[in-house]
Design a protein around this motif. Sequence first.
Motif, mmCIF file in Angstrom:
data_model
loop_
_atom_site.group_PDB
_atom_site.id
_atom_site.type_symbol
_atom_site.label_atom_id
_atom_site.label_comp_id
_atom_site.label_asym_id
_atom_site.label_seq_id
_atom_site.Cartn_x
_atom_site.Cartn_y
_atom_site.Cartn_z
ATOM 1 N N ASP A 176 0.812 -1.216 0.000
ATOM 2 C CA ASP A 176 0.000 0.000 0.000
ATOM 3 C C ASP A 176 0.845 1.266 0.000
ATOM 4 O O ASP A 176 0.607 2.194 0.762
ATOM 5 C CB ASP A 176 -0.971 0.010 1.189
ATOM 6 C CG ASP A 176 -1.999 -1.079 1.078
ATOM 7 O OD1 ASP A 176 -2.806 -1.018 0.140
ATOM 8 O OD2 ASP A 176 -1.974 -2.001 1.911
ATOM 9 N N GLU B 206 -5.216 7.420 7.857
ATOM 10 C CA GLU B 206 -5.492 5.997 8.013
ATOM 11 C C GLU B 206 -4.195 5.306 8.414
ATOM 12 O O GLU B 206 -3.130 5.641 7.904
ATOM 13 C CB GLU B 206 -6.021 5.375 6.723
ATOM 14 C CG GLU B 206 -7.418 5.848 6.348
ATOM 15 C CD GLU B 206 -7.433 7.213 5.680
ATOM 16 O OE1 GLU B 206 -8.376 7.977 5.938
ATOM 17 O OE2 GLU B 206 -6.489 7.534 4.926
ATOM 18 N N ARG C 53 -2.645 1.242 9.653
ATOM 19 C CA ARG C 53 -2.914 -0.182 9.811
ATOM 20 C C ARG C 53 -3.199 -0.486 11.281
ATOM 21 O O ARG C 53 -2.500 0.003 12.160
ATOM 22 C CB ARG C 53 -1.717 -1.017 9.344
ATOM 23 C CG ARG C 53 -1.485 -0.999 7.850
ATOM 24 C CD ARG C 53 -0.201 -1.767 7.494
ATOM 25 N NE ARG C 53 -0.312 -3.160 7.852
ATOM 26 C CZ ARG C 53 -0.695 -4.134 7.010
ATOM 27 N NH1 ARG C 53 -0.988 -3.847 5.756
ATOM 28 N NH2 ARG C 53 -0.764 -5.379 7.425
ATOM 29 N N CYS D 205 -13.387 2.419 11.975
ATOM 30 C CA CYS D 205 -12.679 1.161 11.730
ATOM 31 C C CYS D 205 -12.990 0.755 10.289
ATOM 32 O O CYS D 205 -14.148 0.803 9.863
ATOM 33 C CB CYS D 205 -13.169 0.109 12.719
ATOM 34 S SG CYS D 205 -12.235 -1.419 12.637
ATOM 35 N N LEU D 206 -11.961 0.389 9.535
ATOM 36 C CA LEU D 206 -12.102 0.107 8.103
ATOM 37 C C LEU D 206 -11.672 -1.331 7.808
ATOM 38 O O LEU D 206 -10.516 -1.592 7.461
ATOM 39 C CB LEU D 206 -11.247 1.100 7.305
ATOM 40 C CG LEU D 206 -11.446 2.586 7.667
ATOM 41 C CD1 LEU D 206 -10.332 3.439 7.105
ATOM 42 C CD2 LEU D 206 -12.800 3.057 7.192
ATOM 43 N N ASP E 146 -10.749 -4.774 6.100
ATOM 44 C CA ASP E 146 -10.206 -5.108 4.771
ATOM 45 C C ASP E 146 -9.722 -3.880 3.998
ATOM 46 O O ASP E 146 -9.793 -3.840 2.779
ATOM 47 C CB ASP E 146 -11.268 -5.813 3.910
ATOM 48 C CG ASP E 146 -11.218 -7.308 4.071
ATOM 49 O OD1 ASP E 146 -10.187 -7.829 4.541
ATOM 50 O OD2 ASP E 146 -12.218 -7.963 3.728
ATOM 51 N N TYR E 147 -9.222 -2.890 4.680
ATOM 52 C CA TYR E 147 -8.837 -1.629 4.053
ATOM 53 C C TYR E 147 -7.557 -1.748 3.222
ATOM 54 O O TYR E 147 -7.440 -1.156 2.166
ATOM 55 C CB TYR E 147 -8.665 -0.554 5.131
ATOM 56 C CG TYR E 147 -8.408 0.820 4.605
ATOM 57 C CD1 TYR E 147 -9.425 1.575 4.030
ATOM 58 C CD2 TYR E 147 -7.139 1.390 4.687
ATOM 59 C CE1 TYR E 147 -9.196 2.852 3.556
ATOM 60 C CE2 TYR E 147 -6.898 2.666 4.217
ATOM 61 C CZ TYR E 147 -7.934 3.395 3.653
ATOM 62 O OH TYR E 147 -7.700 4.655 3.182
ATOM 63 N N TYR E 148 -6.614 -2.523 3.715
ATOM 64 C CA TYR E 148 -5.319 -2.649 3.038
ATOM 65 C C TYR E 148 -5.304 -3.842 2.089
ATOM 66 O O TYR E 148 -6.088 -4.777 2.242
ATOM 67 C CB TYR E 148 -4.190 -2.727 4.070
ATOM 68 C CG TYR E 148 -4.015 -1.394 4.774
ATOM 69 C CD1 TYR E 148 -3.313 -0.357 4.176
ATOM 70 C CD2 TYR E 148 -4.595 -1.154 6.008
ATOM 71 C CE1 TYR E 148 -3.177 0.871 4.793
ATOM 72 C CE2 TYR E 148 -4.464 0.067 6.641
ATOM 73 C CZ TYR E 148 -3.751 1.083 6.019
ATOM 74 O OH TYR E 148 -3.636 2.300 6.630
ATOM 75 N N GLU E 149 -4.401 -3.785 1.116
ATOM 76 C CA GLU E 149 -4.374 -4.797 0.047
ATOM 77 C C GLU E 149 -4.195 -6.218 0.565
ATOM 78 O O GLU E 149 -4.612 -7.161 -0.081
ATOM 79 C CB GLU E 149 -3.311 -4.452 -1.002
ATOM 80 C CG GLU E 149 -1.900 -4.486 -0.495
ATOM 81 C CD GLU E 149 -0.885 -3.978 -1.493
ATOM 82 O OE1 GLU E 149 0.303 -4.295 -1.309
ATOM 83 O OE2 GLU E 149 -1.244 -3.270 -2.438
ATOM 84 N N THR F 33 -7.070 -4.606 8.596
ATOM 85 C CA THR F 33 -7.995 -3.542 8.964
ATOM 86 C C THR F 33 -7.252 -2.215 9.042
ATOM 87 O O THR F 33 -6.119 -2.147 9.521
ATOM 88 C CB THR F 33 -8.642 -3.865 10.328
ATOM 89 O OG1 THR F 33 -9.415 -5.055 10.173
ATOM 90 C CG2 THR F 33 -9.529 -2.737 10.820
ATOM 91 N N GLY F 34 -7.905 -1.178 8.580
ATOM 92 C CA GLY F 34 -7.386 0.175 8.728
ATOM 93 C C GLY F 34 -8.157 0.901 9.810
ATOM 94 O O GLY F 34 -9.314 0.572 10.103
ATOM 95 N N ARG G 189 -9.193 4.831 10.838
ATOM 96 C CA ARG G 189 -9.168 6.257 10.505
ATOM 97 C C ARG G 189 -9.086 7.014 11.823
ATOM 98 O O ARG G 189 -9.935 6.853 12.697
ATOM 99 C CB ARG G 189 -10.405 6.681 9.730
ATOM 100 C CG ARG G 189 -10.380 8.177 9.393
ATOM 101 C CD ARG G 189 -11.358 8.555 8.299
ATOM 102 N NE ARG G 189 -10.956 7.900 7.056
ATOM 103 C CZ ARG G 189 -11.786 7.203 6.277
ATOM 104 N NH1 ARG G 189 -13.055 7.066 6.609
ATOM 105 N NH2 ARG G 189 -11.352 6.652 5.167
#
Length: 151
Positions: free
Chosen positions: A30, A111, A113, A133-134, A136-139, A143-144, A146
């Motif tokens: 990322d 954002e 990790r 909370c995000l 599956d945000y990263y490749e 979780t990411g 914010r």
Amino acid sequence: MASQPEVRVRRARREDAEAIIALEQLFPGDRMSDRAIRRLLGVPSAAAWVALRQRWTCGALVMTTRRGSTIARIYSLVVHPEARGHGLGIRLVHAAQTEARKRGCRTMSLEVRADNQAARALYERLGYHLHACLPDYYEDGETGLRLRRTF
């Protein structure tokens, strides 16, 4: 114990692109693309800073803003592993926050990790709080988080 050479933080210029690109390669994934870095160094909606120890670029931060928004975003912050632990991340974030306020922003967002404990601790020390909370945000599926801070 030998003292470390002084590190200075200054606004990044187009000629800093290669050094910032090299720092971005330290991320496991990322990363900002070479093209994105070069573009962001030349647009008024972005600002970047580098941390220099003598002539070595040992850290960088890229911030973006949007016209009409009061939220600035830390797009990327990286400090070389050999330069960590000396407050460079804090100095880079402070430079970005100062510029964001000058641009009329009242909030900084970013954002990070969920598994990056060192970065999370840095941002917590600087007053950033969980905003979202995000999943599956990263490749790689990580979780990411914010984080935001209001000035």
